[in-house]
Design a protein around this motif. Structure first.
Motif, PDB file in Angstrom:
ATOM      1  N   ALA A  58       1.189  -1.454  -0.082  1.00 46.08           N
ATOM      2  CA  ALA A  58      -0.327  -0.257  -0.411  1.00 46.08           C
ATOM      3  C   ALA A  58       0.542   0.855  -0.255  1.00 46.08           C
ATOM      4  N   GLY A  59       2.235   0.852   0.518  1.00 41.59           N
ATOM      5  CA  GLY A  59       2.677   2.107   0.785  1.00 41.59           C
ATOM      6  C   GLY A  59       3.299   2.625  -0.500  1.00 41.59           C
ATOM      7  N   GLY A  60       4.496   1.522  -1.432  1.00 39.98           N
ATOM      8  CA  GLY A  60       4.194   1.515  -2.808  1.00 39.98           C
ATOM      9  C   GLY A  60       3.125   2.080  -3.719  1.00 39.98           C
ATOM     10  N   ALA A  61       2.135   2.039  -3.525  1.00 33.50           N
ATOM     11  CA  ALA A  61       0.829   2.192  -4.502  1.00 33.50           C
ATOM     12  C   ALA A  61       0.634   3.900  -4.354  1.00 33.50           C
ATOM     13  N   LEU A  62       1.309   4.045  -2.631  1.00 33.25           N
ATOM     14  CA  LEU A  62       0.487   5.382  -2.430  1.00 33.25           C
ATOM     15  C   LEU A  62       1.501   5.855  -3.177  1.00 33.25           C
ATOM     16  N   PHE A  63       2.889   5.858  -2.806  1.00 35.45           N
ATOM     17  CA  PHE A  63       3.880   6.856  -3.197  1.00 35.45           C
ATOM     18  C   PHE A  63       3.774   7.230  -4.463  1.00 35.45           C
ATOM     19  N   THR A  64       3.877   5.920  -5.476  1.00 38.56           N
ATOM     20  CA  THR A  64       3.994   6.302  -7.032  1.00 38.56           C
ATOM     21  C   THR A  64       2.649   7.110  -7.152  1.00 38.56           C
ATOM     22  N   SER A  65       1.737   6.465  -6.693  1.00 40.02           N
ATOM     23  CA  SER A  65       0.197   7.506  -7.272  1.00 40.02           C
ATOM     24  C   SER A  65       0.674   8.526  -7.001  1.00 40.02           C
ATOM     25  N   LEU A  66       0.859   9.238  -5.811  1.00 37.36           N
ATOM     26  CA  LEU A  66       1.802  10.735  -5.446  1.00 37.36           C
ATOM     27  C   LEU A  66       2.988  10.801  -6.977  1.00 37.36           C
ATOM     28  N   ILE A  67       3.393  10.252  -6.968  1.00 40.16           N
ATOM     29  CA  ILE A  67       4.897  11.107  -8.357  1.00 40.16           C
ATOM     30  C   ILE A  67       3.868  11.617  -9.682  1.00 40.16           C
ATOM     31  N   GLY A  68       2.944   9.892  -9.977  1.00 43.34           N
ATOM     32  CA  GLY A  68       2.513  10.320 -11.286  1.00 43.34           C
ATOM     33  C   GLY A  68       1.637  11.532 -10.912  1.00 43.34           C
ATOM     34  N   THR A  69       0.391  11.911 -10.362  1.00 43.34           N
ATOM     35  CA  THR A  69      -0.026  13.034  -9.911  1.00 43.34           C
ATOM     36  C   THR A  69       0.886  14.166 -10.493  1.00 43.34           C
TER      37      THR A  69
END
Length: 224
Positions: free
Chosen positions: A102-113
């Motif tokens: 979940a942390g990896g998904a959150l981090f990559t979603s923030l970087i993507g946004t």
């Protein structure tokens, strides 16, 4: 749909590696052949501008890195320290693994946004609005690359695209782990194309050699 999406990274990476190899080959060949005093051919080669080749290959390797990161999540080849996690009780282990995913998904979603916002404000909004006929007189057109003179937002688009795909792979891995309790694992000893070949360690090879040696002695009466 998923069967095509599951091979998306391989297709992109394979294409970029192949294209980069071809571009580098022709750029190096052009550089060396231009220095050979061949009448007619040297003058013709000097008229060809290959200064853009290095820049293009750098951009292709950047895109390879971003989509390669997503491929690493899907196949489980990223380096991770899980010594403590594997020693925890099963219940806590599952929670820790899901928390990490979940942390990896959150981090990559923030970087993507954040990357998407940067790409949009760096010239993509100008390109989109001008394409649909809107007034772009007050918008920032964005910079271009030095040699290729491409809009830089096209190059930077690798950040949101690769990050969102990586986020999707984290969610995919997390859902699979939640359902089956298994994570993707990459076998570093595996070699493609050797599925049907028997692989033995040194001990097994020595034992097999000893067996064949003694069988040979028995057949030849002890004097092979």
């Amino acid at each position: 749909m998923m069967k095509y999406l599951d091979h998306l990274e391989e297709v992109i990476i394979t294409f970029l590696i192949g294209a980069a190899t071809v571009v580098i080959f022709f750029a190096v060949a052009h550089r060396y052949l231009s220095g050979i005093p061949i009448p007619g051919i040297q003058d013709w080669l000097l008229t060809i501008n290959m200064s853009w080749a290095q820049e293009l290959c750098i951009y292709m390797f950047v895109w390879m890195a971003k989509f390669g990161a997503a491929y690493g999540v899907r196949t489980g080849i990223h380096v991770g320290v899980d010594v403590i996690v594997n020693r925890l009780p099963e219940t806590w282990r599952v929670k820790c693994v899901l928390l990490g995913i979940a942390g990896g998904a959150l981090f990559t979603s923030l970087i993507g946004t954040l990357g998407a916002r940067f790409v949009w404000e760096n010239g993509m909004h100008y390109a989109v609005y001008s394409r649909i006929g809107m007034n772009v007189s007050e918008l920032y057109s964005g910079p271009t690359t030095p040699d290729l003179e491409w809009p830089t937002w096209i190059i930077y688009a690798a950040v949101p695209l690769g990050s969102y795909l990586m986020c999707f792979r984290f969610l995919q891995v997390g859902w699979g782990f939640f359902r089956t309790g298994e994570l993707p694992h990459h076998d570093h000893t595996h070699v493609d194309g050797l599925e049907d070949v028997k692989v033995m360690d040194a001990t097994e090879a020595l034992e097999e050699y000893e067996v064949h040696k003694f069988e040979g002695h028995d057949k030849d009466g002890g004097a092979r």
